[in-house]
Design a protein around this motif. Sequence first.
Motif, mmCIF file in Angstrom:
data_model
loop_
_atom_site.group_PDB
_atom_site.id
_atom_site.type_symbol
_atom_site.label_atom_id
_atom_site.label_comp_id
_atom_site.label_asym_id
_atom_site.label_seq_id
_atom_site.Cartn_x
_atom_site.Cartn_y
_atom_site.Cartn_z
ATOM 1 N N LEU A 54 41.905 33.182 28.465
ATOM 2 C CA LEU A 54 42.632 33.914 29.504
ATOM 3 C C LEU A 54 43.961 33.233 29.817
ATOM 4 O O LEU A 54 44.118 32.029 29.612
ATOM 5 C CB LEU A 54 41.800 33.966 30.793
ATOM 6 C CG LEU A 54 40.423 34.615 30.726
ATOM 7 C CD1 LEU A 54 39.716 34.472 32.063
ATOM 8 C CD2 LEU A 54 40.528 36.083 30.338
ATOM 9 N N CYS A 55 44.892 34.023 30.333
ATOM 10 C CA CYS A 55 46.141 33.443 30.818
ATOM 11 C C CYS A 55 45.921 32.944 32.250
ATOM 12 O O CYS A 55 44.899 33.234 32.866
ATOM 13 C CB CYS A 55 47.264 34.488 30.795
ATOM 14 S SG CYS A 55 47.075 35.784 32.020
ATOM 15 N N GLY A 56 46.882 32.205 32.761
ATOM 16 C CA GLY A 56 46.748 31.641 34.104
ATOM 17 C C GLY A 56 46.508 32.705 35.163
ATOM 18 O O GLY A 56 45.669 32.539 36.042
ATOM 19 N N ASP A 57 47.244 33.815 35.059
ATOM 20 C CA ASP A 57 47.125 34.878 36.056
ATOM 21 C C ASP A 57 45.721 35.461 36.088
ATOM 22 O O ASP A 57 45.132 35.648 37.144
ATOM 23 C CB ASP A 57 48.121 36.019 35.749
ATOM 24 C CG ASP A 57 49.533 35.597 36.072
ATOM 25 O OD1 ASP A 57 49.690 34.485 36.632
ATOM 26 O OD2 ASP A 57 50.465 36.351 35.757
ATOM 27 N N CYS A 58 45.211 35.756 34.890
ATOM 28 C CA CYS A 58 43.897 36.398 34.812
ATOM 29 C C CYS A 58 42.802 35.419 35.217
ATOM 30 O O CYS A 58 41.801 35.801 35.819
ATOM 31 C CB CYS A 58 43.636 36.948 33.418
ATOM 32 S SG CYS A 58 44.716 38.340 33.036
ATOM 33 N N MET A 59 43.019 34.149 34.878
ATOM 34 C CA MET A 59 42.059 33.101 35.268
ATOM 35 C C MET A 59 41.997 33.035 36.798
ATOM 36 O O MET A 59 40.922 33.013 37.391
ATOM 37 C CB MET A 59 42.533 31.759 34.703
ATOM 38 C CG MET A 59 41.601 30.620 34.962
ATOM 39 S SD MET A 59 40.150 30.701 33.911
ATOM 40 C CE MET A 59 39.162 29.464 34.713
ATOM 41 N N ALA A 60 43.185 33.023 37.402
ATOM 42 C CA ALA A 60 43.249 32.948 38.864
ATOM 43 C C ALA A 60 42.573 34.167 39.477
ATOM 44 O O ALA A 60 41.833 34.067 40.445
ATOM 45 C CB ALA A 60 44.697 32.851 39.328
ATOM 46 N N LYS A 61 42.841 35.333 38.873
ATOM 47 C CA LYS A 61 42.274 36.575 39.382
ATOM 48 C C LYS A 61 40.749 36.532 39.307
ATOM 49 O O LYS A 61 40.055 36.911 40.229
ATOM 50 C CB LYS A 61 42.806 37.753 38.551
ATOM 51 C CG LYS A 61 43.411 38.857 39.417
ATOM 52 C CD LYS A 61 43.913 40.006 38.555
ATOM 53 C CE LYS A 61 45.310 39.803 38.040
ATOM 54 N NZ LYS A 61 45.696 40.692 36.949
ATOM 55 N N MET A 62 40.267 36.049 38.173
ATOM 56 C CA MET A 62 38.833 35.949 37.938
ATOM 57 C C MET A 62 38.199 35.039 38.983
ATOM 58 O O MET A 62 37.206 35.396 39.606
ATOM 59 C CB MET A 62 38.614 35.376 36.533
ATOM 60 C CG MET A 62 37.253 35.668 35.971
ATOM 61 S SD MET A 62 37.092 37.398 35.560
ATOM 62 C CE MET A 62 36.945 37.309 33.803
#
Lengths: 330, 167
Positions: B28-36
């Motif tokens: 995952l990218c940072g954004d999606c990781m954070a979202k998750m």
Amino acid sequence: MSNPIVLSSRVRLARNYQDIPFDVAHKPDAAAMCIARTSNALRLSGQDSGFELLRLIDMDDVQRRALAECRLISKDLLRDPATAAVLLNEAEGLSIMMNEEDHLRIQAIRSGMALQEAAEACFRMDDALSRQVSFAYDEQLGYLTACPTNTGTGMRASLLIHLPMLTILKQMGNVGQIVAKVGLTIRGVYGEGSEALGNLYLVSNQVTLGRTEQELISAVTAVGHQLTDMELALREKSLQNGRNALEDSIYRAWGIMQYARCMGQNEFFKHWSGVRLGAAMGMLPVKLATLDAMLEQVQEANLQALMESTVTGRALDEKRAECIRAMLKD
Amino acid sequence: MLCEECKVNEASYTLSVMVGEELTTRHLCGDCMAKMNMNIASGNIKSLLSSILSAITGNDTPAEKQPEVVCPRCRTTLSQFTKTGHLGCPACYEAFHEQLQPMLLQIHGRVQHAGRKPLATEDAQRSRYRQEDLTRQMEQAIAVEDFETAARIRDQLKELAAKEAEA
Ligand SMILES: [Zn+2]
Ligand SMILES: [Zn+2]
């Protein structure tokens, strides 16, 4: 016990009654039954000394929000004040929230690194209640909860943790990875979206099913220790490499906190973080416990409760600065 | 490598998820990781659940084509559940068992509870406190490499467990 990195430990257990629908927001009879049954069970268990039943509908908005700011109740409990209630033992840091997402949320908070103690307080309460009432439980899936993310143990164990150096040195990406690898999650506590005001984070277990409570607590505790070591190492290193720069920023924060006459919430978080870092490193003559208490007491609703008014804006920011000055003088 | 979630950003995180006994990884990218992380941590689980559910049932099947399942106790429907991420009552677990099983596996990596149980009797409670106490003592003994003491406590624990099984 104050800890240089970990401010507090919290454990909460989600429990539900087998015969009542999960969401009681628009079902006043079911909501009332939850409250009556739980209060009764607590009284019959003989563990009720020090507890007080607070129905949110009987409290004014400032009182409710002040309790949430002190983390004695969750923000989610405020969503439906008409049906929500809490059995609160403030001295023991114990609360039994009723009619939040689940019928019961048994919660214990301890200061510093003390997940084991917090968990044991929750378990004692869980056992005491479960001798009086039956909770929705399945041999395969464990405790049944409104949301499948809590199924199983229904337990969330979390640490409130201050990581200024890891944040400043842009290491939080790595931290996120370390934490995710062992099935935990980390997020900012204050502020919107991905910002973490005050460099304060909450580390907690992500999974609740298939592990024992003890395994989950050990995992969160282990990561808490690991992050503590990382943060302390960076603090040590920054002192060696750039003593002046770090010292300067800490003493600036200290100066502003001691003398400012007006301070907004966001600005407070920024300086608070610097001062707590300085205090934890032994630079500033202020107790960590004072700073940890300040974190709750100068938030909006706590200040409003003190002022017995719902003012916001400049008057509130002036009161905040006054409170900070007074607390730092003691 | 591209992020497997948004398929736009470069993936910079590896998220390890236990599925059954197998460890699968997602990039995952940072954004999606954070979202998750945010979705899970904040209990704002709606989007997480629906993405998991669509991954399980296959994105191609529109929701309205799937047969509707209704909980006999609280009348919550499967589509209501997938929309809100919240079950209606404890009996929903039984009613939506088939759909919940893979979802729980995705979220938790396991589907067999291993933790505490509601207490039936005071005796059981006393026995459990004793076991918890002993387990901690054993861990402490192991930590200081006092294996003799650890072995003795382990035997005591076995005895207690055997007694419990009889009861
Ligand atoms: Zn992405
Ligand atoms: Zn149902």
